[in-house]
Write an enzyme that holds these catalytic residues in place. Structure first.
Site, PDB file in Angstrom:
ATOM      1  N   ASN A  37       0.814  -1.212   0.000  1.00 54.99           N
ATOM      2  CA  ASN A  37       0.000   0.000   0.000  1.00 54.99           C
ATOM      3  C   ASN A  37       0.855   1.273   0.000  1.00 54.99           C
ATOM      4  OD1 ASN A  37      -2.273   1.538   0.025  1.00 54.99           O
ATOM      5  ND2 ASN A  37      -3.004   0.870   2.030  1.00 54.99           N
ATOM      6  N   HIS A 122     -14.389  -5.020  11.419  1.00 54.02           N
ATOM      7  CA  HIS A 122     -13.952  -3.694  11.857  1.00 54.02           C
ATOM      8  C   HIS A 122     -15.158  -2.829  12.201  1.00 54.02           C
ATOM      9  CE1 HIS A 122      -9.680  -3.294   9.966  1.00 54.02           C
ATOM     10  NE2 HIS A 122      -9.836  -4.454  10.528  1.00 54.02           N
ATOM     11  N   ARG A 147     -13.188  -5.787  15.993  1.00 55.97           N
ATOM     12  CA  ARG A 147     -12.237  -4.750  16.342  1.00 55.97           C
ATOM     13  C   ARG A 147     -12.998  -3.451  16.472  1.00 55.97           C
ATOM     14  NH1 ARG A 147      -7.581  -2.149  12.426  1.00 55.97           N
ATOM     15  NH2 ARG A 147      -9.261  -0.653  11.953  1.00 55.97           N
ATOM     16  N   TYR A 159      -6.852   7.228  13.045  1.00 61.79           N
ATOM     17  CA  TYR A 159      -6.687   5.980  12.299  1.00 61.79           C
ATOM     18  C   TYR A 159      -7.924   5.099  12.452  1.00 61.79           C
ATOM     19  CZ  TYR A 159      -6.187   1.222  11.367  1.00 61.79           C
ATOM     20  OH  TYR A 159      -6.459  -0.014  10.888  1.00 61.79           O
ATOM     21  N   ASP A 210      -6.768  -1.690  17.650  1.00 64.09           N
ATOM     22  CA  ASP A 210      -5.503  -1.421  16.977  1.00 64.09           C
ATOM     23  C   ASP A 210      -4.997  -0.039  17.375  1.00 64.09           C
ATOM     24  OD1 ASP A 210      -4.484  -1.712  13.450  1.00 64.09           O
ATOM     25  OD2 ASP A 210      -3.362  -1.218  15.282  1.00 64.09           O
ATOM     26  N   HIS A 212      -2.145   1.085  16.480  1.00 63.94           N
ATOM     27  CA  HIS A 212      -1.505   1.508  15.223  1.00 63.94           C
ATOM     28  C   HIS A 212      -0.205   2.259  15.450  1.00 63.94           C
ATOM     29  CE1 HIS A 212      -1.620   2.375  10.844  1.00 63.94           C
ATOM     30  NE2 HIS A 212      -2.432   1.331  10.839  1.00 63.94           N
ATOM     31  N   GLU A 236      -3.428  -4.390  19.528  1.00 63.45           N
ATOM     32  CA  GLU A 236      -2.565  -4.518  18.354  1.00 63.45           C
ATOM     33  C   GLU A 236      -1.651  -3.317  18.180  1.00 63.45           C
ATOM     34  OE1 GLU A 236      -4.740  -4.962  14.722  1.00 63.45           O
ATOM     35  OE2 GLU A 236      -3.029  -4.384  13.510  1.00 63.45           O
ATOM     36  N   GLU A 262       2.066  -6.841  11.369  1.00 66.50           N
ATOM     37  CA  GLU A 262       1.588  -6.628   9.992  1.00 66.50           C
ATOM     38  C   GLU A 262       2.618  -5.902   9.138  1.00 66.50           C
ATOM     39  OE1 GLU A 262      -1.993  -4.342  10.913  1.00 66.50           O
ATOM     40  OE2 GLU A 262      -1.143  -2.699   9.775  1.00 66.50           O
ATOM     41  N   ARG A 283       1.079 -11.094  13.519  1.00 71.99           N
ATOM     42  CA  ARG A 283       0.152 -10.663  12.463  1.00 71.99           C
ATOM     43  C   ARG A 283       0.758 -10.664  11.067  1.00 71.99           C
ATOM     44  NH1 ARG A 283      -4.290  -8.477  12.408  1.00 71.99           N
ATOM     45  NH2 ARG A 283      -3.772  -6.524  11.354  1.00 71.99           N
ATOM     46  N   HIS A 312      -2.898 -10.258   9.287  1.00 66.39           N
ATOM     47  CA  HIS A 312      -3.350  -8.991   8.708  1.00 66.39           C
ATOM     48  C   HIS A 312      -4.267  -9.303   7.526  1.00 66.39           C
ATOM     49  CE1 HIS A 312      -1.886  -4.987   6.686  1.00 66.39           C
ATOM     50  NE2 HIS A 312      -3.013  -4.812   7.333  1.00 66.39           N
ATOM     51  N   GLU A 339      -7.984 -11.392  10.330  1.00 66.97           N
ATOM     52  CA  GLU A 339      -8.630 -10.103  10.076  1.00 66.97           C
ATOM     53  C   GLU A 339      -9.396 -10.197   8.776  1.00 66.97           C
ATOM     54  OE1 GLU A 339      -5.928  -6.837   9.773  1.00 66.97           O
ATOM     55  OE2 GLU A 339      -7.509  -5.355   9.640  1.00 66.97           O
ATOM     56  N   TRP A 402       2.235   7.014  12.027  1.00 71.29           N
ATOM     57  CA  TRP A 402       0.833   6.904  11.589  1.00 71.29           C
ATOM     58  C   TRP A 402       0.327   5.507  11.834  1.00 71.29           C
ATOM     59  CZ3 TRP A 402      -1.562   3.801   7.907  1.00 71.29           C
ATOM     60  CH2 TRP A 402      -2.930   4.085   7.751  1.00 71.29           C
TER      61      TRP A 402
HETATM   62  C1  CS2 Z   1      -4.462  -1.807   9.882  1.00 74.04           C
HETATM   63  C2  CS2 Z   1      -4.395  -1.583   8.413  1.00 74.04           C
HETATM   64  O1  CS2 Z   1      -5.882  -3.604   9.359  1.00 74.04           O
HETATM   65  C3  CS2 Z   1      -5.080  -3.152  10.199  1.00 74.04           C
HETATM   66  O2  CS2 Z   1      -4.801  -3.690  11.271  1.00 74.04           O
HETATM   67  O3  CS2 Z   1      -3.265  -1.659  10.573  1.00 74.04           O
HETATM   68  O4  CS2 Z   1      -5.552  -0.874   8.065  1.00 74.04           O
HETATM   69  C4  CS2 Z   1      -3.188  -0.799   7.915  1.00 74.04           C
HETATM   70  O5  CS2 Z   1      -3.300   0.536   8.352  1.00 74.04           O
HETATM   71  C5  CS2 Z   1      -3.167  -0.842   6.402  1.00 74.04           C
HETATM   72  O6  CS2 Z   1      -3.146  -2.190   6.001  1.00 74.04           O
HETATM   73  C6  CS2 Z   1      -1.960  -0.102   5.865  1.00 74.04           C
HETATM   74  O7  CS2 Z   1      -1.931  -0.217   4.459  1.00 74.04           O
HETATM   75 MG    MG Z   2      -3.155  -2.916  12.229  1.00 74.38          MG
END
Ligand code: CS2
Ligand code: MG
Length: 402
Positions: A37, A122, A147, A159, A210, A212, A236, A262, A283, A312, A339, A402
């Site tokens: 990504n 989510h 989540r 986020y 998460d 993040h 997470e 992830e 993950r 992930h 996920e 981020w």
């Molecule tokens: C996130 C993702 O799904 C998750 O746990 O951390 O949305 C992550 O931000 C994206 O895969 C980044 O491309």
């Molecule tokens: Mg994540």
């Protein structure tokens, strides 16, 4: 059987995906996800310009040797671009091997260890009340794990909070969106969300969150401790994942289970976290951690230390990756949870697949190989769109994670 072609297909049905299609001289082909990504074209070039010439003429059955050849032969080892490219080749070769054998890939990985794959959805919202209600909608839809993320007061672009309902796609067209972050506002707000979710919906489902990568180790330790009453399945990415020893401090202060990985792309990235039992779920994904071959190694190490998988599965991992993930999830002994963010109808039209979702679980299906394909004509209708993940800055303008 020989490899006669390896095509890189970049398509953007609602978001960018990179897919590798390896074709053999007997007409059997396999597909692999190569999506990273925000850096998609780097992987597309790595595959087209540096890997494709090495594949032509190779035996597609020699999965392990091809993996070693691409990993050791590059000299410059590891890293997200390299390991995503190797993952795409590896995944496509497992797809071919399954098709030649007439077996779904999970049968080649030791067969079924479970009859279905538990997933989490989510739930998100601009307010605690919205997120609590969204959790309820997922429970009503049959999910047994959810989540929960909610907007943080005073923080623009929190986020995990989408602008249009249940769809959250972090990458946006053009240059990176600049978002703001306030750890104090977040830490003040987060416990309230989970207290309310448990008050309204009870304890009879798995609840995840998460962070993040946003906190320092001691901040993460404090959050984990504050959330203990709400019995999360896991917290997470509490801190930037590459700082493996930081997790020792978190572990000293809280019994809230921890998940990370992830952003990892090799077993080296998580070796200490696993062998010191600093995490409870790893993950790492098929697409970013070197494919099925390498992910199996990570999960075999994790099994020795009681660490389970929590792969992930955001929408920027394509349906090809999700298909491969469900085969691995079906076979490995130390599966934890998968996920699951459903892709859009436009994406599903490009990637026909045999795995399906039912009542909170995914099922791999019994099609030979991975049971997923790419419709190249449909893919060609969606040209690449430059897009980046956001960046986060504190209110004084300094960069944050981020
Ligand atoms: C996130 C993702 O799904 C998750 O746990 O951390 O949305 C992550 O931000 C994206 O895969 C980044 O491309
Ligand atoms: Mg994540």
């Amino acid at each position: 059987m020989k490899i006669v072609d390896a095509r890189v297909i970049v398509t953007s049905p609602d978001r960018n995906f990179v897919t590798l299609k390896i074709v053999t001289d007997e007409g059997v082909y396999g597909v692999g996800d190569a999506t990273l990504n925000g850096r998609e074209l780097a992987v597309a070039s790595y595959l087209t310009d540096h890997v494709r010439p090495l594949l032509i003429g190779r035996d597609p059955a020699a999965i392990e040797d091809t993996w070693q050849y691409l990993y050791r032969g590059a000299y410059w080892r590891r890293g997200p671009v390299t390991m995503t490219a190797i993952a795409a080749v590896d995944t496509a070769l497992w797809d071919i091997k399954g098709k030649v054998a007439g077996l779904p890939v999970y049968q080649l990985l030791g067969g079924r260890s479970r009859d279905r794959v538990l997933v989490y959805g989510h739930a998100q919202g601009s307010t605690v009340a919205e997120t609590v209600a969204e959790v309820g909608r997922y429970l009503d839809a049959g999910y047994r794990a959810v989540r929960a993320q909610t907007a943080v007061p005073g923080v623009s672009g929190t986020y995990g909070i989408g602008s249009d309902g249940d769809r959250y796609e972090p990458a946006s067209a053009g240059l990176p969106e600049e978002t703001r972050w306030s750890t104090r506002n977040y830490l003040d707000h987060a416990p309230e969300l989970f207290a309310e979710i448990r008050r309204v919906h009870g304890n009879d489902f798995d609840l995840l969150h998460d962070v993040h990568h946003r906190l320092s180790p001691i901040e993460a330790a404090g959050l984990g401790k504050a959330l203990e009453p709400y019995r999360l399945l896991y917290l997470e990415d509490p801190t930037p994942a590459e700082d493996q020893t930081a997790f020792r401090l978190i572990r000293q202060h809280t019994t809230t289970p921890i998940a990370t990985g992830e952003v990892f792309n090799s077993i080296i990235d998580c070796q200490r976290l696993i062998t010191e039992r600093l995490i409870d779920y790893v993950r790492t994904s098929v697409v970013h951690a070197g494919g099925i071959t390498h992910l199996r190694r990570i999960l075999a190490l994790a099994e020795l230390y009681g660490v389970r998988s929590g792969a992930h599965g955001a929408t920027d991992l394509s349906p090809v990756c999700l298909a491969a993930a469900v085969h691995v999830d079906t076979a490995v002994p130390n599966f934890g949870i998968q996920e699951y963010m459903p892709h859009t109808p436009a994406t599903d039209a490009v990637f026909p697949r045999s795995h399906w979702f039912d009542n909170g679980h995914l099922h791999p299906g019994d099609a030979p190989g991975l049971g997923v394909d790419i419709d190249e004509e449909a893919a060609a209708e969606h040209p690449y769109q430059p897009a980046y993940l956001p960046v986060a800055r504190l209110h004084d303008g300094s960069m944050h994670d981020w």
